[in-house]
Design a protein around this motif. Sequence first.
Motif, PDB file in Angstrom:
ATOM      1  N   LYS A  22       8.423   6.220  43.960  1.00 32.04           N
ATOM      2  CA  LYS A  22       7.015   6.348  44.348  1.00 32.04           C
ATOM      3  C   LYS A  22       6.252   7.220  43.353  1.00 32.04           C
ATOM      4  CE  LYS A  22       4.024   7.761  48.092  1.00 32.04           C
ATOM      5  NZ  LYS A  22       3.905   8.505  49.325  1.00 32.04           N
ATOM      6  N   GLU A  23       6.872   8.312  42.890  1.00 32.07           N
ATOM      7  CA  GLU A  23       6.210   9.191  41.923  1.00 32.07           C
ATOM      8  C   GLU A  23       5.943   8.472  40.614  1.00 32.07           C
ATOM      9  OE1 GLU A  23       8.684  12.583  41.465  1.00 32.07           O
ATOM     10  OE2 GLU A  23       7.829  13.631  43.162  1.00 32.07           O
ATOM     11  N   LYS A  24       6.845   7.617  40.181  1.00 28.52           N
ATOM     12  CA  LYS A  24       6.655   6.898  38.927  1.00 28.52           C
ATOM     13  C   LYS A  24       5.484   5.939  39.003  1.00 28.52           C
ATOM     14  CE  LYS A  24      11.211   7.192  36.933  1.00 28.52           C
ATOM     15  NZ  LYS A  24      12.349   6.473  36.376  1.00 28.52           N
ATOM     16  N   GLU A  25       5.209   5.386  40.185  1.00 31.27           N
ATOM     17  CA  GLU A  25       4.084   4.468  40.330  1.00 31.27           C
ATOM     18  C   GLU A  25       2.745   5.194  40.278  1.00 31.27           C
ATOM     19  OE1 GLU A  25       4.765   2.401  43.946  1.00 31.27           O
ATOM     20  OE2 GLU A  25       6.358   1.174  43.103  1.00 31.27           O
ATOM     21  N   GLU A  26       2.683   6.442  40.720  1.00 29.77           N
ATOM     22  CA  GLU A  26       1.442   7.203  40.763  1.00 29.77           C
ATOM     23  C   GLU A  26       1.183   7.969  39.468  1.00 29.77           C
ATOM     24  OE1 GLU A  26       1.846   9.747  44.097  1.00 29.77           O
ATOM     25  OE2 GLU A  26       1.618   8.145  45.545  1.00 29.77           O
ATOM     26  N   ASN A  27       2.110   7.953  38.560  1.00 31.08           N
ATOM     27  CA  ASN A  27       1.999   8.736  37.329  1.00 31.08           C
ATOM     28  C   ASN A  27       1.868   7.831  36.112  1.00 31.08           C
ATOM     29  OD1 ASN A  27       2.380  11.136  38.768  1.00 31.08           O
ATOM     30  ND2 ASN A  27       4.571  10.957  38.634  1.00 31.08           N
ATOM     31  N   ILE A  28       1.318   8.421  35.053  1.00 23.62           N
ATOM     32  CA  ILE A  28       1.302   7.749  33.764  1.00 23.62           C
ATOM     33  C   ILE A  28       1.988   8.672  32.756  1.00 23.62           C
ATOM     34  CG2 ILE A  28      -0.769   6.382  34.220  1.00 23.62           C
ATOM     35  CD1 ILE A  28      -2.340   8.419  32.544  1.00 23.62           C
ATOM     36  N   GLU A  29       2.450   8.115  31.661  1.00 24.73           N
ATOM     37  CA  GLU A  29       3.125   8.923  30.663  1.00 24.73           C
ATOM     38  C   GLU A  29       2.136   9.371  29.596  1.00 24.73           C
ATOM     39  OE1 GLU A  29       6.814   8.648  27.526  1.00 24.73           O
ATOM     40  OE2 GLU A  29       6.721   7.240  29.197  1.00 24.73           O
ATOM     41  N   VAL A  30       2.065  10.678  29.381  1.00 25.68           N
ATOM     42  CA  VAL A  30       1.214  11.272  28.361  1.00 25.68           C
ATOM     43  C   VAL A  30       2.081  12.235  27.562  1.00 25.68           C
ATOM     44  CG1 VAL A  30      -0.802  12.714  27.918  1.00 25.68           C
ATOM     45  CG2 VAL A  30      -0.826  11.112  29.823  1.00 25.68           C
ATOM     46  N   TRP A  31       2.214  11.982  26.273  1.00 26.66           N
ATOM     47  CA  TRP A  31       3.019  12.824  25.390  1.00 26.66           C
ATOM     48  C   TRP A  31       4.424  13.041  25.943  1.00 26.66           C
ATOM     49  CZ3 TRP A  31      -1.448  16.776  24.767  1.00 26.66           C
ATOM     50  CH2 TRP A  31      -2.368  16.284  23.864  1.00 26.66           C
ATOM     51  N   GLU A  32       5.067  11.975  26.327  1.00 26.43           N
ATOM     52  CA  GLU A  32       6.433  11.955  26.837  1.00 26.43           C
ATOM     53  C   GLU A  32       6.616  12.797  28.091  1.00 26.43           C
ATOM     54  OE1 GLU A  32       9.246  12.763  23.772  1.00 26.43           O
ATOM     55  OE2 GLU A  32       8.370  11.294  22.411  1.00 26.43           O
ATOM     56  N   ASP A  33       5.577  12.917  28.903  1.00 25.14           N
ATOM     57  CA  ASP A  33       5.664  13.615  30.175  1.00 25.14           C
ATOM     58  C   ASP A  33       4.899  12.797  31.209  1.00 25.14           C
ATOM     59  OD1 ASP A  33       6.338  15.506  32.020  1.00 25.14           O
ATOM     60  OD2 ASP A  33       5.031  17.065  31.243  1.00 25.14           O
ATOM     61  N   LEU A  34       5.321  12.838  32.459  1.00 23.70           N
ATOM     62  CA  LEU A  34       4.634  12.098  33.513  1.00 23.70           C
ATOM     63  C   LEU A  34       3.522  12.950  34.102  1.00 23.70           C
ATOM     64  CD1 LEU A  34       7.618  10.383  35.337  1.00 23.70           C
ATOM     65  CD2 LEU A  34       6.026   9.386  33.719  1.00 23.70           C
ATOM     66  N   VAL A  35       2.333  12.344  34.245  1.00 22.95           N
ATOM     67  CA  VAL A  35       1.149  13.044  34.729  1.00 22.95           C
ATOM     68  C   VAL A  35       0.562  12.244  35.886  1.00 22.95           C
ATOM     69  CG1 VAL A  35      -1.141  13.879  34.093  1.00 22.95           C
ATOM     70  CG2 VAL A  35       0.683  13.901  32.411  1.00 22.95           C
ATOM     71  N   HIS A  36       0.206  12.942  36.960  1.00 21.91           N
ATOM     72  CA  HIS A  36      -0.438  12.295  38.092  1.00 21.91           C
ATOM     73  C   HIS A  36      -1.865  11.928  37.688  1.00 21.91           C
ATOM     74  CE1 HIS A  36      -1.881  11.961  42.324  1.00 21.91           C
ATOM     75  NE2 HIS A  36      -0.685  11.405  42.430  1.00 21.91           N
ATOM     76  N   ILE A  37      -2.245  10.692  37.895  1.00 19.91           N
ATOM     77  CA  ILE A  37      -3.531  10.187  37.414  1.00 19.91           C
ATOM     78  C   ILE A  37      -4.703  10.958  38.015  1.00 19.91           C
ATOM     79  CG2 ILE A  37      -5.027   8.159  37.325  1.00 19.91           C
ATOM     80  CD1 ILE A  37      -2.431   6.464  37.373  1.00 19.91           C
ATOM     81  N   LYS A  38      -4.654  11.211  39.310  1.00 22.47           N
ATOM     82  CA  LYS A  38      -5.747  11.921  39.981  1.00 22.47           C
ATOM     83  C   LYS A  38      -5.929  13.326  39.411  1.00 22.47           C
ATOM     84  CE  LYS A  38      -5.839  14.080  44.073  1.00 22.47           C
ATOM     85  NZ  LYS A  38      -5.525  14.342  45.454  1.00 22.47           N
ATOM     86  N   ASP A  39      -4.827  14.025  39.170  1.00 23.10           N
ATOM     87  CA  ASP A  39      -4.903  15.377  38.599  1.00 23.10           C
ATOM     88  C   ASP A  39      -5.424  15.354  37.172  1.00 23.10           C
ATOM     89  OD1 ASP A  39      -3.944  16.412  40.954  1.00 23.10           O
ATOM     90  OD2 ASP A  39      -1.868  16.539  40.257  1.00 23.10           O
ATOM     91  N   LEU A  40      -5.027  14.350  36.403  1.00 21.23           N
ATOM     92  CA  LEU A  40      -5.504  14.221  35.024  1.00 21.23           C
ATOM     93  C   LEU A  40      -7.013  14.010  34.978  1.00 21.23           C
ATOM     94  CD1 LEU A  40      -4.901  13.959  31.982  1.00 21.23           C
ATOM     95  CD2 LEU A  40      -4.546  11.514  32.388  1.00 21.23           C
ATOM     96  N   VAL A  41      -7.513  13.115  35.810  1.00 15.31           N
ATOM     97  CA  VAL A  41      -8.956  12.845  35.843  1.00 15.31           C
ATOM     98  C   VAL A  41      -9.722  14.084  36.313  1.00 15.31           C
ATOM     99  CG1 VAL A  41     -10.746  11.449  36.962  1.00 15.31           C
ATOM    100  CG2 VAL A  41      -8.662  10.360  36.123  1.00 15.31           C
ATOM    101  N   LEU A  42      -9.191  14.764  37.320  1.00 12.35           N
ATOM    102  CA  LEU A  42      -9.837  15.980  37.821  1.00 12.35           C
ATOM    103  C   LEU A  42      -9.897  17.058  36.735  1.00 12.35           C
ATOM    104  CD1 LEU A  42     -11.039  17.503  40.268  1.00 12.35           C
ATOM    105  CD2 LEU A  42      -8.698  18.259  40.776  1.00 12.35           C
ATOM    106  N   ALA A  43      -8.813  17.230  35.992  1.00 10.15           N
ATOM    107  CA  ALA A  43      -8.789  18.230  34.925  1.00 10.15           C
ATOM    108  C   ALA A  43      -9.764  17.880  33.804  1.00 10.15           C
ATOM    109  CB  ALA A  43      -7.371  18.361  34.364  1.00 10.15           C
ATOM    110  N   ILE A  44      -9.856  16.604  33.465  1.00  9.99           N
ATOM    111  CA  ILE A  44     -10.804  16.182  32.424  1.00  9.99           C
ATOM    112  C   ILE A  44     -12.240  16.444  32.865  1.00  9.99           C
ATOM    113  CG2 ILE A  44     -11.744  14.160  31.240  1.00  9.99           C
ATOM    114  CD1 ILE A  44      -8.869  13.086  31.107  1.00  9.99           C
TER     115      ILE A  44
END
Length: 84
Positions: free
Chosen positions: A8-30
């Motif tokens: 489930k975690e892999k479906e909600e995450n994307i890979e950025v610089w060889e690390d998995l990042v939660h999409i919602k958190d990434l957008v919020l941080a940006i």
Amino acid sequence: MEQRYDHKEKEENIEVWEDLVHIKDLVLAIIISTITTLGAYLIAPNDPPKPLIFGLIGAVIGFIICSLLIKPKRSFRYVDEEGK
């Protein structure tokens, strides 16, 4: 050292610089970083070095806000390879 993610975690995450990042958190941080950096840049006086300094201070403030709001979700499990 080994990282574990369930399916489930892999479906909600994307890979950025060889690390998995939660999409919602990434957008919020940006969004937070953009608002603080651009906001500080726009309120700076028009003297030549001040917009750069204000923008950098805004970026640091955005980083601090993001690090307080978004907690790490990574879990590590250390495996003793000698004791197999």
